[in-house]
Design an enzyme around this catalytic site. Structure first.
Site, PDB file in Angstrom:
ATOM      1  N   ASP A 197       9.662 -71.814  29.188  1.00 48.95           N
ATOM      2  CA  ASP A 197      10.550 -71.410  30.266  1.00 48.95           C
ATOM      3  C   ASP A 197      11.092 -72.696  30.885  1.00 48.95           C
ATOM      4  O   ASP A 197      10.498 -73.770  30.712  1.00 48.95           O
ATOM      5  CB  ASP A 197       9.757 -70.585  31.283  1.00 48.95           C
ATOM      6  CG  ASP A 197      10.567 -70.251  32.522  1.00 48.95           C
ATOM      7  OD1 ASP A 197      11.724 -69.820  32.372  1.00 48.95           O
ATOM      8  OD2 ASP A 197      10.052 -70.430  33.636  1.00 48.95           O
ATOM      9  N   ASP A 233      12.712 -73.236  34.531  1.00 47.00           N
ATOM     10  CA  ASP A 233      12.401 -73.464  35.949  1.00 47.00           C
ATOM     11  C   ASP A 233      10.919 -73.241  36.224  1.00 47.00           C
ATOM     12  O   ASP A 233      10.383 -72.160  35.999  1.00 47.00           O
ATOM     13  CB  ASP A 233      13.220 -72.510  36.822  1.00 47.00           C
ATOM     14  CG  ASP A 233      14.718 -72.691  36.641  1.00 47.00           C
ATOM     15  OD1 ASP A 233      15.317 -73.438  37.421  1.00 47.00           O
ATOM     16  OD2 ASP A 233      15.268 -72.088  35.706  1.00 47.00           O
TER      17      ASP A 233
END
Length: 213
Positions: free
Chosen positions: A4, A6
Site C-alpha cells: 500500500d 499511504d
C-alpha cells in the site's frame, strides 16, 4: 512484494494534513495538529474531511470541499512526504536478487505517479496500481489481480503489506500472504490484531525477514 502507499510505503500524512488545514483556513478556522489527523490518512479524503471538518457525504458542501481538498493536495503533493524508515533498504534487497516489488493503492493515479516520481521510485516499481486503475478499488480484489498480472506472479507468491483493514481484506481475497504494519496510520476502527492478517510487524526490517531477505 506489493505495498500500500499511504501509511505503509510513504508517510504522506503531513502533506494531506496541510491540504486539510488550507480548507479550514478558507472557513476562518485554526489549523488542526497533524497528529490528530494522522490516524485517518489511510481513509483518503473522506477520512480527512470527517476528522478535520466533521463533514460527511451528503452534506451540502461535501462535493465542493472534496474537490478543493484534491486541488490543494495536488499543489503541494510532496513537500514533507518521505518513505518510512527501512523501506529503501528493503527495496534494495529485493532489487539485488531480481525480485519485483510494486504499489497497490487507492490513491488516484494523478497523485500516485507524480508522488512516486518525486520520491524517486516510479521507475523502480515493477507495477503501480492506483485506485482508478482497476474496475473497483480495495477492498475489492481487482487491483490485486491486476498487480499480479503486471509483475508476473501468482497471488500465492506475493506478500501484500498495508496499514488498513481494506488492505488485508483485498490481499486475502486473492490468496496473498498479508502483512499489517503497526507503524502505519491504522484508522479508528478495529485494532490491527483483529484484521486477520497473516503477520503483524512493527518495522520494515521484520518485513524483510518474512520475505526471506
Amino acid at each position: 512484494m506489493l505495498f500500500d502507499l499511504d501509511g505503509t510505503f510513504a508517510d504522506t500524512a503531513p502533506d494531506l494534513a496541510a491540504a486539510l488545514n488550507r480548507l479550514r483556513s478558507d472557513l476562518g478556522l485554526t489549523a488542526v495538529d497533524s497528529a490528530r489527523l494522522r490516524p485517518f490518512t489511510s481513509q483518503g479524503v473522506r477520512g480527512m474531511l470527517r476528522a478535520g471538518l466533521e463533514m460527511f457525504p451528503g452534506d451540502p458542501l461535501y462535493a465542493d470541499f472534496y474537490e478543493r481538498f484534491l486541488v490543494y493536495y495536488s499543489q503541494d503533493l510532496c513537500v514533507d512526504t518521505i518513505v518510512f524508515p527501512g523501506i529503501e533498504e528493503l527495496l534494495r534487497r529485493f532489487e539485488a536478487v531480481g525480485s519485483p516489488w510494486g504499489i497497490v493503492t487507492n490513491k488516484a493515479q494523478r497523485f500516485t505517479l507524480p508522488l512516486l516520481s518525486r520520491l524517486g521510485y516510479a521507475k523502480r516499481a515493477a507495477c503501480v496500481v492506483s485506485g482508478d486503475s482497476a474496475r473497483r478499488a480495495k477492498p475489492a480484489p481487482h487491483p490485486m489481480q491486476l498487480a499480479c498480472r503486471l509483475i508476473g506472479r501468482d497471488p500465492e507468491q506475493c506478500l501484500y503489506v498495508g496499514d488498513d483493514l481494506r488492505d488485508i481484506q483485498a490481499g486475502r481475497a486473492v490468496g496473498m500472504v498479508t502483512v499489517a504494519v503497526r507503524y502505519g496510520y491504522l484508522g479508528d476502527g478495529e485494532p490491527i490484531e483483529s484484521w486477520g492478517a497473516d503477520h503483524v510487524v512493527d518495522d520494515a526490517g521484520e518485513i524483510a525477514v518474512l520475505a526471506g531477505m
